[in-house]
Design an enzyme around this catalytic site. Sequence first.
Site, PDB file in Angstrom:
ATOM      1  N   GLY A  20       0.825  -1.207   0.000  1.00 28.02           N
ATOM      2  CA  GLY A  20       0.000   0.000   0.000  1.00 28.02           C
ATOM      3  C   GLY A  20       0.859   1.257   0.000  1.00 28.02           C
ATOM      4  O   GLY A  20       0.559   2.248  -0.664  1.00 28.02           O
ATOM      5  N   ARG A  24       7.358   1.654   0.977  1.00 28.22           N
ATOM      6  CA  ARG A  24       7.613   0.219   1.089  1.00 28.22           C
ATOM      7  C   ARG A  24       8.062  -0.343  -0.261  1.00 28.22           C
ATOM      8  O   ARG A  24       8.887  -1.263  -0.320  1.00 28.22           O
ATOM      9  CB  ARG A  24       6.359  -0.532   1.542  1.00 28.22           C
ATOM     10  CG  ARG A  24       6.074  -0.381   2.992  1.00 28.22           C
ATOM     11  CD  ARG A  24       7.081  -1.176   3.813  1.00 28.22           C
ATOM     12  NE  ARG A  24       6.800  -1.032   5.212  1.00 28.22           N
ATOM     13  CZ  ARG A  24       7.614  -1.366   6.190  1.00 28.22           C
ATOM     14  NH1 ARG A  24       8.814  -1.840   5.915  1.00 28.22           N
ATOM     15  NH2 ARG A  24       7.271  -1.222   7.426  1.00 28.22           N
ATOM     16  N   ARG A  43       2.290  11.285  -8.692  1.00 32.18           N
ATOM     17  CA  ARG A  43       1.654  11.476  -7.381  1.00 32.18           C
ATOM     18  C   ARG A  43       2.452  10.855  -6.231  1.00 32.18           C
ATOM     19  O   ARG A  43       1.891  10.541  -5.174  1.00 32.18           O
ATOM     20  CB  ARG A  43       0.234  10.881  -7.366  1.00 32.18           C
ATOM     21  CG  ARG A  43      -0.726  11.657  -8.227  1.00 32.18           C
ATOM     22  CD  ARG A  43      -2.096  11.039  -8.247  1.00 32.18           C
ATOM     23  NE  ARG A  43      -2.942  11.791  -9.151  1.00 32.18           N
ATOM     24  CZ  ARG A  43      -4.030  12.458  -8.780  1.00 32.18           C
ATOM     25  NH1 ARG A  43      -4.425  12.454  -7.532  1.00 32.18           N
ATOM     26  NH2 ARG A  43      -4.741  13.119  -9.665  1.00 32.18           N
ATOM     27  N   ARG A  87      -0.502  -8.582  -3.552  1.00 33.57           N
ATOM     28  CA  ARG A  87      -0.513  -7.518  -2.536  1.00 33.57           C
ATOM     29  C   ARG A  87       0.333  -7.956  -1.353  1.00 33.57           C
ATOM     30  O   ARG A  87       0.208  -9.104  -0.870  1.00 33.57           O
ATOM     31  CB  ARG A  87      -1.948  -7.234  -2.100  1.00 33.57           C
ATOM     32  CG  ARG A  87      -2.053  -6.459  -0.803  1.00 33.57           C
ATOM     33  CD  ARG A  87      -3.402  -5.822  -0.588  1.00 33.57           C
ATOM     34  NE  ARG A  87      -3.627  -5.478   0.803  1.00 33.57           N
ATOM     35  CZ  ARG A  87      -2.996  -4.521   1.491  1.00 33.57           C
ATOM     36  NH1 ARG A  87      -2.060  -3.793   0.897  1.00 33.57           N
ATOM     37  NH2 ARG A  87      -3.266  -4.285   2.754  1.00 33.57           N
ATOM     38  N   SER A  90      -0.315  -4.931   5.398  1.00 34.43           N
ATOM     39  CA  SER A  90      -0.500  -5.229   6.815  1.00 34.43           C
ATOM     40  C   SER A  90      -1.990  -5.398   7.089  1.00 34.43           C
ATOM     41  O   SER A  90      -2.834  -5.016   6.269  1.00 34.43           O
ATOM     42  CB  SER A  90       0.078  -4.105   7.676  1.00 34.43           C
ATOM     43  OG  SER A  90      -0.585  -2.907   7.405  1.00 34.43           O
ATOM     44  N   ASP A 204      -1.465  -5.077  13.876  1.00 33.87           N
ATOM     45  CA  ASP A 204      -2.232  -4.704  15.070  1.00 33.87           C
ATOM     46  C   ASP A 204      -3.271  -5.796  15.349  1.00 33.87           C
ATOM     47  O   ASP A 204      -3.497  -6.671  14.501  1.00 33.87           O
ATOM     48  CB  ASP A 204      -2.888  -3.328  14.934  1.00 33.87           C
ATOM     49  CG  ASP A 204      -3.743  -3.193  13.693  1.00 33.87           C
ATOM     50  OD1 ASP A 204      -3.181  -2.940  12.621  1.00 33.87           O
ATOM     51  OD2 ASP A 204      -4.968  -3.381  13.788  1.00 33.87           O
ATOM     52  N   ARG A 217       8.322  -3.249  12.280  1.00 34.52           N
ATOM     53  CA  ARG A 217       7.545  -3.914  11.225  1.00 34.52           C
ATOM     54  C   ARG A 217       8.424  -4.550  10.159  1.00 34.52           C
ATOM     55  O   ARG A 217       7.979  -5.386   9.406  1.00 34.52           O
ATOM     56  CB  ARG A 217       6.600  -2.913  10.566  1.00 34.52           C
ATOM     57  CG  ARG A 217       5.540  -2.494  11.540  1.00 34.52           C
ATOM     58  CD  ARG A 217       4.537  -1.580  10.926  1.00 34.52           C
ATOM     59  NE  ARG A 217       3.625  -1.124  11.958  1.00 34.52           N
ATOM     60  CZ  ARG A 217       2.549  -0.420  11.750  1.00 34.52           C
ATOM     61  NH1 ARG A 217       2.219  -0.080  10.528  1.00 34.52           N
ATOM     62  NH2 ARG A 217       1.785  -0.047  12.735  1.00 34.52           N
TER      63      ARG A 217
HETATM   64  N1  HPA Z   1      -8.048  -2.143   9.984  1.00 35.67           N
HETATM   65  C1  HPA Z   1      -8.059  -1.925   8.660  1.00 35.67           C
HETATM   66  N2  HPA Z   1      -6.971  -1.998   7.918  1.00 35.67           N
HETATM   67  C2  HPA Z   1      -5.817  -2.323   8.530  1.00 35.67           C
HETATM   68  C3  HPA Z   1      -5.743  -2.559   9.890  1.00 35.67           C
HETATM   69  C4  HPA Z   1      -6.927  -2.472  10.656  1.00 35.67           C
HETATM   70  O1  HPA Z   1      -6.922  -2.682  11.886  1.00 35.67           O
HETATM   71  N3  HPA Z   1      -4.451  -2.840  10.200  1.00 35.67           N
HETATM   72  C5  HPA Z   1      -3.751  -2.781   9.044  1.00 35.67           C
HETATM   73  N4  HPA Z   1      -4.574  -2.480   8.026  1.00 35.67           N
END
Ligand code: HPA
Length: 238
Positions: A20, A24, A43, A87, A90, A204, A217
């Site tokens: 994304g 990265r 962009r 893809r 995270s 997370d 990370r």
């Molecule tokens: N929510 C949505 N997208 C995400 C999250 C999340 O907790 N963590 C990483 N991408």
Amino acid sequence: MTIHIGAQPGEIAETVLMPGDPYRAKWVAENFLTDAKLVNEVRGMLGFTGTYKGNPVTVQGSGMGMPSLSIYVNELIRDFGAKTLIRIGSCGAMQDDIKLRDIILAMSATTLSTPSRGMFKEVNFAPTANFDLLQAAHIAASTKDVGIHTGGIYSSDVFYDERSDLTEQMTRHGILGVEMEAAELYILAARYKVRALAILTVSDHLITGEALPADQREQSFGDMVEIALEAGFKEPAL
Ligand code: HPA
């Protein structure tokens, strides 16, 4: 060149890794590719093309959310001939037995909505990973010293989600994690008959509330990149 990708014809490889975050993409190009060259900076959504074990590969940022990813994936497939799109991102874990830094291979992607939703009218299309890629990623992942989980994920339109009832239903129905891009990637791959997979590291945890600090990370991200690169160039196992 397209509206959003400044690469010249032939500068995008058939195999494309898509984080994304455009930085990265730069990090992957610098640490995993040979002879990587910047091919897009429109962009600031950086894209690089180089080789991995002699195979041409592009790493192109997708941005956050399905509307952004859809723009890049449409142009990569339709204008540049991308055939395998992976893809690397995270996600937030939604099950107790998944830990921070674990890796999720997304077999399917449940959604409330995608940019393609209007096309399907009353049908709920089931966005699904390419099986050969999923199997190759699963085999590549088995060599890593990291927890691997394969199953359904949830592609949400909202990071700061007010719908805790929806999160509960996803967890109850075995969804492994939440992110914001995979479903539209799978739908576009189905439409254009190319291969797609999302590989996600857990940054997370929606149940415990834990989160990886940004500086921790990198290691798990590196495992994920290696799994993606190995999977991208494997012949089908069966
Ligand atoms: N929510 C949505 N997208 C995400 C999250 C999340 O907790 N963590 C990483 N991408």
